[in-house]
Design a protein around this motif. Sequence first.
Motif, PDB file in Angstrom:
ATOM      1  N   ALA A  54       0.811   5.006  11.400  1.00 36.61           N
ATOM      2  CA  ALA A  54       1.724   5.083   9.797  1.00 36.61           C
ATOM      3  C   ALA A  54       2.663   4.296   9.929  1.00 36.61           C
ATOM      4  O   ALA A  54       3.109   3.345   8.987  1.00 36.61           O
ATOM      5  CB  ALA A  54       2.196   5.814   9.348  1.00 36.61           C
ATOM      6  N   GLN A  55       3.566   3.874  11.052  1.00 37.33           N
ATOM      7  CA  GLN A  55       4.223   3.605  11.135  1.00 37.33           C
ATOM      8  C   GLN A  55       3.298   1.628  11.699  1.00 37.33           C
ATOM      9  O   GLN A  55       4.196   1.030  11.166  1.00 37.33           O
ATOM     10  CB  GLN A  55       4.970   3.516  12.847  1.00 37.33           C
ATOM     11  CG  GLN A  55       5.894   5.284  12.148  1.00 37.33           C
ATOM     12  CD  GLN A  55       6.659   5.335  13.970  1.00 37.33           C
ATOM     13  OE1 GLN A  55       6.622   5.213  14.750  1.00 37.33           O
ATOM     14  NE2 GLN A  55       6.880   6.500  13.558  1.00 37.33           N
ATOM     15  N   ASP A  56       2.599   1.216  12.528  1.00 36.67           N
ATOM     16  CA  ASP A  56       2.307   0.079  12.733  1.00 36.67           C
ATOM     17  C   ASP A  56       1.283   0.327  10.987  1.00 36.67           C
ATOM     18  O   ASP A  56       0.626  -1.090  11.043  1.00 36.67           O
ATOM     19  CB  ASP A  56       0.879   0.668  13.440  1.00 36.67           C
ATOM     20  CG  ASP A  56       1.991   0.610  14.708  1.00 36.67           C
ATOM     21  OD1 ASP A  56       1.260   1.353  15.802  1.00 36.67           O
ATOM     22  OD2 ASP A  56       2.761   0.394  15.040  1.00 36.67           O
ATOM     23  N   GLU A  57       1.473   1.005   9.973  1.00 36.25           N
ATOM     24  CA  GLU A  57       1.448   0.332   8.722  1.00 36.25           C
ATOM     25  C   GLU A  57       0.859  -0.895   8.637  1.00 36.25           C
ATOM     26  O   GLU A  57       1.912  -1.046   8.188  1.00 36.25           O
ATOM     27  CB  GLU A  57       0.868   1.291   7.428  1.00 36.25           C
ATOM     28  CG  GLU A  57      -0.308   1.006   6.604  1.00 36.25           C
ATOM     29  CD  GLU A  57       0.181   2.803   6.034  1.00 36.25           C
ATOM     30  OE1 GLU A  57       0.306   2.588   4.732  1.00 36.25           O
ATOM     31  OE2 GLU A  57      -0.550   3.700   6.738  1.00 36.25           O
ATOM     32  N   ALA A  58       0.133  -2.459   7.905  1.00 42.56           N
ATOM     33  CA  ALA A  58       0.960  -3.132   7.159  1.00 42.56           C
ATOM     34  C   ALA A  58       1.210  -3.168   6.020  1.00 42.56           C
ATOM     35  O   ALA A  58       1.053  -2.500   5.388  1.00 42.56           O
ATOM     36  CB  ALA A  58      -1.026  -3.930   7.017  1.00 42.56           C
ATOM     37  N   PRO A  59       2.448  -3.833   5.822  1.00 46.81           N
ATOM     38  CA  PRO A  59       3.841  -4.222   4.559  1.00 46.81           C
ATOM     39  C   PRO A  59       2.391  -4.784   4.278  1.00 46.81           C
ATOM     40  O   PRO A  59       1.880  -5.580   3.903  1.00 46.81           O
ATOM     41  CB  PRO A  59       4.514  -4.518   5.161  1.00 46.81           C
ATOM     42  CG  PRO A  59       4.094  -5.707   6.071  1.00 46.81           C
ATOM     43  CD  PRO A  59       3.082  -4.906   6.928  1.00 46.81           C
ATOM     44  N   ARG A  60       2.635  -3.764   2.342  1.00 50.41           N
ATOM     45  CA  ARG A  60       2.187  -3.952   1.642  1.00 50.41           C
ATOM     46  C   ARG A  60       2.684  -5.239   0.454  1.00 50.41           C
ATOM     47  O   ARG A  60       2.988  -5.386  -0.884  1.00 50.41           O
ATOM     48  CB  ARG A  60       1.261  -2.862   0.873  1.00 50.41           C
ATOM     49  CG  ARG A  60       0.937  -1.743   1.420  1.00 50.41           C
ATOM     50  CD  ARG A  60       0.309  -0.829   0.800  1.00 50.41           C
ATOM     51  NE  ARG A  60      -0.498  -0.014   1.337  1.00 50.41           N
ATOM     52  CZ  ARG A  60      -1.928  -0.227   1.500  1.00 50.41           C
ATOM     53  NH1 ARG A  60      -2.852  -0.831   0.744  1.00 50.41           N
ATOM     54  NH2 ARG A  60      -3.025   0.481   2.604  1.00 50.41           N
ATOM     55  N   ALA A  61       3.949  -5.326   0.731  1.00 52.94           N
ATOM     56  CA  ALA A  61       4.910  -6.578   0.150  1.00 52.94           C
ATOM     57  C   ALA A  61       4.913  -7.288   0.827  1.00 52.94           C
ATOM     58  O   ALA A  61       5.046  -7.665   1.993  1.00 52.94           O
ATOM     59  CB  ALA A  61       6.026  -6.230  -0.560  1.00 52.94           C
ATOM     60  N   VAL A  62       5.185  -9.044   0.122  1.00 48.53           N
ATOM     61  CA  VAL A  62       6.174  -9.939   0.805  1.00 48.53           C
ATOM     62  C   VAL A  62       7.872  -9.837   1.380  1.00 48.53           C
ATOM     63  O   VAL A  62       7.986  -8.612   0.755  1.00 48.53           O
ATOM     64  CB  VAL A  62       6.595 -10.506  -0.177  1.00 48.53           C
ATOM     65  CG1 VAL A  62       4.669 -11.585  -0.400  1.00 48.53           C
ATOM     66  CG2 VAL A  62       6.791 -10.979  -1.241  1.00 48.53           C
ATOM     67  N   ALA A  63       7.912 -10.766   2.508  1.00 47.02           N
ATOM     68  CA  ALA A  63       9.455 -10.593   3.249  1.00 47.02           C
ATOM     69  C   ALA A  63      10.031 -10.486   1.864  1.00 47.02           C
ATOM     70  O   ALA A  63      10.225 -11.418   1.283  1.00 47.02           O
ATOM     71  CB  ALA A  63       8.448 -11.771   3.807  1.00 47.02           C
ATOM     72  N   LYS A  64      11.346 -10.121   2.126  1.00 47.82           N
ATOM     73  CA  LYS A  64      12.567 -10.624   1.397  1.00 47.82           C
ATOM     74  C   LYS A  64      13.156 -12.230   1.511  1.00 47.82           C
ATOM     75  O   LYS A  64      13.246 -12.134   0.576  1.00 47.82           O
ATOM     76  CB  LYS A  64      13.623  -9.629   1.563  1.00 47.82           C
ATOM     77  CG  LYS A  64      14.525  -9.390   0.078  1.00 47.82           C
ATOM     78  CD  LYS A  64      14.480  -8.825  -1.077  1.00 47.82           C
ATOM     79  CE  LYS A  64      15.449  -9.501  -1.768  1.00 47.82           C
ATOM     80  NZ  LYS A  64      14.944  -8.989  -3.324  1.00 47.82           N
ATOM     81  N   ASN A  65      13.265 -12.856   2.939  1.00 46.13           N
ATOM     82  CA  ASN A  65      13.691 -13.856   3.549  1.00 46.13           C
ATOM     83  C   ASN A  65      12.978 -13.813   4.030  1.00 46.13           C
ATOM     84  O   ASN A  65      12.710 -13.053   5.566  1.00 46.13           O
ATOM     85  CB  ASN A  65      15.418 -13.413   3.994  1.00 46.13           C
ATOM     86  CG  ASN A  65      15.992 -12.763   2.649  1.00 46.13           C
ATOM     87  OD1 ASN A  65      16.360 -13.657   1.670  1.00 46.13           O
ATOM     88  ND2 ASN A  65      16.702 -12.021   3.065  1.00 46.13           N
TER      89      ASN A  65
END
Length: 180
Positions: free
Chosen positions: A20-31
């Motif tokens: 779960a800690q290595d799960e791919a982000p499902r949102a764009v980077a903020k900056n």
Amino acid sequence: MKKNYLFLLLSVLFVNAIQAQDEAPRAVAKNQFKINLLLPGFVYEHGFDAKNTLYSEVSLGFGFSANSNSSNFAVFPNINEQFRHYYNLEKRADKGKRTARNSGNFLALNAVYNFESISTNVDYREAVPSFTVAALWGLQRTYKGRFNLEFNAGPGVNFDEYDTEFTPVVNFTLGWVIGK
């Protein structure tokens, strides 16, 4: 026997917690800041929400044109602004593919302003400032080590001092994501 089941249960929970800690982000980077190498320049991409960003780039463009009498090589600074919508981050994450640092496919509205050439042949048609708007499809991939590859293309309209014309817009960049 009960100790073995308890150990198995705790092992499964531990492995799931690590995954779960290595799960791919499902949102764009903020900056996100990048340096482009092919067309030297700097990029800042600001995430508004989970799927939309404003991409801002300052770089140098290069052009070459020729006719039977002479040729012209132009170097010109430009500003590129894109409103991007990343549409496949969830699908990539579900397949276990990388989505970190905006690694995904996008649709974009693009506006580019090319300044007057800083190097041109005055005997040939001068390289004048121009403005291009386009609708783009693209992909961006950021790999381990923060190496970044990006491609986008689509139809556009170019406006300059001499005329207005439809033009294909194609962009390919290689670079690095800098910062966190």
